[in-house]
Enzyme design. Structure first.
Site, mmCIF file in Angstrom:
data_model
loop_
_atom_site.group_PDB
_atom_site.id
_atom_site.type_symbol
_atom_site.label_atom_id
_atom_site.label_comp_id
_atom_site.label_asym_id
_atom_site.label_seq_id
_atom_site.Cartn_x
_atom_site.Cartn_y
_atom_site.Cartn_z
ATOM 1 N N HIS A 41 -12.366 3.992 -0.753
ATOM 2 C CA HIS A 41 -12.453 3.095 0.418
ATOM 3 C C HIS A 41 -13.236 1.828 0.087
ATOM 4 O O HIS A 41 -13.797 1.176 0.981
ATOM 5 C CB HIS A 41 -13.174 3.771 1.611
ATOM 6 C CG HIS A 41 -12.390 4.819 2.308
ATOM 7 N ND1 HIS A 41 -12.990 5.900 2.927
ATOM 8 C CD2 HIS A 41 -11.069 4.976 2.499
ATOM 9 C CE1 HIS A 41 -12.065 6.663 3.468
ATOM 10 N NE2 HIS A 41 -10.884 6.136 3.209
ATOM 11 N N GLU A 87 -8.510 -4.011 5.421
ATOM 12 C CA GLU A 87 -8.310 -3.867 3.984
ATOM 13 C C GLU A 87 -7.230 -4.829 3.483
ATOM 14 O O GLU A 87 -7.320 -5.351 2.385
ATOM 15 C CB GLU A 87 -7.929 -2.417 3.664
ATOM 16 C CG GLU A 87 -9.109 -1.484 3.918
ATOM 17 C CD GLU A 87 -8.727 -0.015 3.900
ATOM 18 O OE1 GLU A 87 -8.230 0.469 4.936
ATOM 19 O OE2 GLU A 87 -8.917 0.626 2.877
ATOM 20 N N ARG A 105 -9.527 17.180 5.303
ATOM 21 C CA ARG A 105 -10.296 17.528 4.091
ATOM 22 C C ARG A 105 -11.660 18.083 4.473
ATOM 23 O O ARG A 105 -12.285 17.596 5.407
ATOM 24 C CB ARG A 105 -10.496 16.294 3.207
ATOM 25 C CG ARG A 105 -9.227 15.840 2.525
ATOM 26 C CD ARG A 105 -9.449 14.553 1.740
ATOM 27 N NE ARG A 105 -8.453 13.574 2.111
ATOM 28 C CZ ARG A 105 -8.584 12.261 1.956
ATOM 29 N NH1 ARG A 105 -9.671 11.762 1.432
ATOM 30 N NH2 ARG A 105 -7.628 11.459 2.332
ATOM 31 N N ASN A 146 0.854 -1.188 0.000
ATOM 32 C CA ASN A 146 0.000 0.000 0.000
ATOM 33 C C ASN A 146 0.895 1.244 0.000
ATOM 34 O O ASN A 146 1.476 1.601 1.019
ATOM 35 C CB ASN A 146 -0.888 -0.046 1.252
ATOM 36 C CG ASN A 146 -1.893 1.091 1.285
ATOM 37 O OD1 ASN A 146 -1.853 1.990 0.439
ATOM 38 N ND2 ASN A 146 -2.777 1.061 2.264
ATOM 39 N N ARG A 202 -2.632 -2.156 -3.476
ATOM 40 C CA ARG A 202 -3.798 -1.268 -3.398
ATOM 41 C C ARG A 202 -3.559 -0.122 -4.383
ATOM 42 O O ARG A 202 -2.539 0.554 -4.320
ATOM 43 C CB ARG A 202 -3.924 -0.713 -1.988
ATOM 44 C CG ARG A 202 -5.013 0.308 -1.887
ATOM 45 C CD ARG A 202 -5.044 0.962 -0.525
ATOM 46 N NE ARG A 202 -6.098 1.939 -0.491
ATOM 47 C CZ ARG A 202 -6.042 3.062 0.195
ATOM 48 N NH1 ARG A 202 -4.983 3.348 0.916
ATOM 49 N NH2 ARG A 202 -7.049 3.895 0.169
#
Ligand code: ADP
Length: 401
Positions: free
Chosen positions: A179, A384, A240, A10, A90
């Site tokens: 996601h 994940e 964000r 990742n 990923r």
């Protein structure tokens, strides 16, 4: 296939996360995290079942150099010799090209490159990881799993922006959602805990980490989600802004002298919990400050929870009648306060919280934090990495995803 060990990669913009995962059990045989790449403070921490913990300085290293250090370490692990069967990467943005894991080839690399305009911080870093892994493990299948893939089932009504249709047709400007690997895992795990077939299950999954998104799942398919063309849309996040009036961006550009780069920096890195609180992007820090009377920290938490509740309510139109609302990610799994405040806003929709179960994150009741006679609300830790590992194993075994 005797072994089911997969190296999961990742790559973030300045970080590299690696793990050797046993895909059936989800067990991590080795985990490594390289941070602050491209700076003098770059370093890597490796945790291995066989060799314990190691910390290595990587001054100014890039992804490729960090990967090389890890590969050298891995070669010294006698136990693992020849047992890793694939590398699974990923990749953040797969555009409209990918709806399931795929094996890397020239065409796949070109398509990931083509999506880089939509994820300029992430896709180029993800490509670095693929190149480094291909160099160090040339004999292993390289698989890519896309953050956008799970949301490729969104209907047009959910993915189109109300802008001239040609911009979708010619420039692929639409909502994609992110996601996906986490929402997919949560769907499978929630269905398992509910004892229901996935294809009969309606869920609302909420992933609250540094990035935050929610997903409406109807009969086992993603039908709406809060992130859009980029991961900036939707919920309030660590740094964000999430949703705002596009007119605000025009105002910054036209009347306040902001450049596109400064606007990007403001909305992606200086907003959200950090911007509102003026203190931190970290929910734990904000909760501690709010407890000692910091009004800005309190306000940031309240806006975060209100906006989350509002989005959950909006997403409900796509997935009612709901089998469960699922909280996950660092905040969703650990913050008693965020779950309490969010569910308080959702009381008009019939949601009720069991205060005691919420205090222990539902650990004594298969994650359930609502009473039996109210809508099912659960806390489910996401994973994940295990999805990346399983995606690769299924692909290699020729199973349909
Ligand atoms: P990432 O998106 O980087 O994987 P995580 O899923 O680890 O992030 O989530 C990080 C967030 O979780 C941070 O805001 C952190 O403060 C929050 N968090 C972790 N533990 C707690 C806790 N006990 N209480 C409240 N927030 C927590």
């Amino acid at each position: 296939m005797n072994s089911s060990l997969v190296l999961v990669v990742n790559c973030g913009s300045s970080s590299l996360k690696l793990a050797v995962v046993e895909s059936k059990s989800g067990e991590r045989v080795i985990e490594a995290l390289a941070e602050r790449l491209f700076t003098p403070k770059a370093s890597m921490e490796i945790r291995s079942q066989e060799m314990g913990e190691t910390r290595i300085g990587l001054s100014d290293a890039d992804h490729g150099q960090a990967f090389e250090v890890f590969a050298t370490h891995l070669a010294a692990e006698q136990e693992l010799n020849g047992r890793i069967i694939a590398v699974s990467h990923r990749v953040v943005h797969g555009g409209e090209y990918f709806h399931c894991p795929v094996l890397v080839d020239e065409e796949v690399l070109q398509k990931i490159e083509a999506c880089s305009g939509l994820a300029p911080l992430h896709n180029p870093a993800n490509l670095q990881g693929i190149h480094a892994a291909t160099k160090h493990f040339p004999g292993l299948p390289q698989v890519v799993v896309f953050d956008t893939a799970f949301h490729q089932t969104l209907p047009e009504t959910a993915y189109l922006y109300a802008i001239p249709y040609g911009l979708y047709e010619q420039q692929q400007l639409r909502r994609y959602g992110f996601h996906g690997t986490s929402h997919h895992y949560l769907m499978l795990e929630a269905a398992r805990r509910l004892g229901q077939a996935v294809e009969k299950t309606n869920l609302l999954t909420v992933h609250l980490g540094n990035g935050c998104s929610a997903c409406a799942i109807r009969r086992g398919r993603s039908v709406d989600t809060t992130m859009g063309l980029t991961p900036l849309e939707g919920l309030v996040m660590g740094t964000r802004s999430g949703d705002l009036d596009p007119g605000l961006i025009l105002h910054l550009l036209e009347h306040m002298g902001y450049s596109p780069e400064e606007t990007d920096e403001l909305l992606n890195h200086q907003s959200g919990l950090l911007g509102l609180s003026g203190l931190s992007n970290d929910m734990r820090t904000l909760e501690e400050s709010a407890r000692t009377g910091n009004r800005q920290a309190e306000l940031a938490i309240e806006v975060f929870c209100f906006r989350l509740a509002k989005s959950v309510a909006a997403l409900t139109v796509s997935c009612a009648p709901l089998d469960a609302l699922v909280f996950s990610g660092g905040i969703g799994e650990n913050s008693v306060l965020v779950r309490k405040r969010t569910l308080a806003w959702l009381e008009p929709l019939g949601f009720v919280l069991d205060k005691q179960k919420n205090e222990v994150h539902g650990e004594d009741s298969d994650g359930r934090i609502s009473p039996k006679n109210a809508p099912d609300v659960r806390v489910i830790p996401t994973d994940e990495e295990v999805m990346l590992a399983r995606g690769a194993v299924s692909l290699i075994a020729g199973e349909s995803p």
